[in-house]
Design an enzyme around this catalytic site. Sequence first.
Site, PDB file in Angstrom:
ATOM      1  N   GLU A   1     -60.081  -4.856 -26.090  1.00 48.29           N
ATOM      2  CA  GLU A   1     -58.869  -4.397 -25.199  1.00 48.29           C
ATOM      3  C   GLU A   1     -58.788  -5.057 -24.045  1.00 48.29           C
ATOM      4  OE1 GLU A   1     -57.466  -0.425 -22.863  1.00 48.29           O
ATOM      5  OE2 GLU A   1     -59.336  -0.505 -23.587  1.00 48.29           O
ATOM      6  N   HIS A   2     -59.982  -5.292 -23.242  1.00 45.88           N
ATOM      7  CA  HIS A   2     -60.055  -6.226 -22.168  1.00 45.88           C
ATOM      8  C   HIS A   2     -61.139  -7.377 -22.351  1.00 45.88           C
ATOM      9  CE1 HIS A   2     -58.811  -1.929 -20.471  1.00 45.88           C
ATOM     10  NE2 HIS A   2     -57.783  -2.741 -20.103  1.00 45.88           N
TER      11      HIS A   2
END
Length: 429
Positions: free
Chosen positions: A324-325
């Site tokens: 996601e990040h």
Amino acid sequence: MEIVCEDFQKALTKIKLLRENANIIEETVQRSVREIVQNVRESRDEALSFYTKKFDGVEIKDVRVSEEEIKQASMFVESSFLEALQEAKKNIISYHEKQKRQSMFDCTSKGIIRGQIIRPLENIGVYVPGGTASYPSSVLMNVLPAKLAGVKKIVMVTPPRAGGIDPHILVAASLAGVDEIYMIGGAQAIAALAYGTESIPKVDKIVGPGNLYVALAKREVYGIVNIDMIAGPSEIVVIADETGNAKYIAADLLSQAEHDERATAICITTNIELAKEVEKEIERQLETLPRSEIARESINRNGAIFIVPSIDEALQLSNEIAPEHLELHIKEPMNALAYVKHAGSIFLGPYAPEPLGDYLAGPNHVLPTSGTARFFSPLSVDDFVKKSSFLSYTEGALRDVKHHIVELANKEGLHAHARAIQIRFGEEE
């Protein structure tokens, strides 16, 4: 937090196990969600009242938040909060405005007109969590792209608390331009938005983060309405070389770990000394975190530091994870950007920490999780529009290509398709 010095495949296997551990979905939860959705579909407001009392412990006569309540909310928030919210709004709008696209009109010289019309969705529902933490930033991130797209009606749902709704949420909703707000949460709120009740209007699309029940409810109603994505637990991967700052890296890992116990925080580094420093820093910083219990459980269950021989291998491993990040704490992070194939959002260098993207910079923080960054994208203006193609042919233009259409239709055994062309030229069989 475990430090792992293993080869690529073993590291990848371990990461997959961590992710599976973080994404365990009990069958009992799925069954419960299915039952809630069905009951709301059948009993509507009666079911909403039942589940609100059961799960939130409150009885609400009118689930809609009044205009007066929304106006009064500004009295209970700090001026510094409002200033920060306005700065975030400005940046989110300036970033997402560049995503807007125009309809397409293509006219050829042979009497052919083709094109694509882009129109906003009529109405959407935004879910805003109200559990262990309150997220005014999520209001801005979900609502502002929809407003830029031209969505006519935006409905927000958020779980009630004993004293009502957090005024910071109401202020954010007002600033973003939400049209209606309802005090309802959980799977029952998703079902209400999907099917409509006496109190809550049916919408065309549901967006916004939530807990496991909310995620599974969105999956359950997908097809009845559209959804943004089925979000799993928060996750972050930090790639670091010997230039990495252990304090920064530890803080950034914990920024995701504090979301919930199922969050995943992984550091991939080429330097074992840095790995040891990061491990110590995490322990030190946990001692003073207000949400340390949640963060510690997340780190213990789903956190790891992987030692790899090169940044190239670190990037390969990250691409397999599709996080996601992704943060790059390395020399020349911009040069590595071309080798990042799969990540929801990428943060370059020590002064672009993940919370910058969560709150203020402008790019959306609604991101694909659980490896879905391989094929999903961050929430954008595109998520709130739909496209229709159109075409117009003159008689002569159709005459020029009719034999091709008839050939293809007959080859597929769809003779009525062929006849629909032939009949226009007196050639029907």
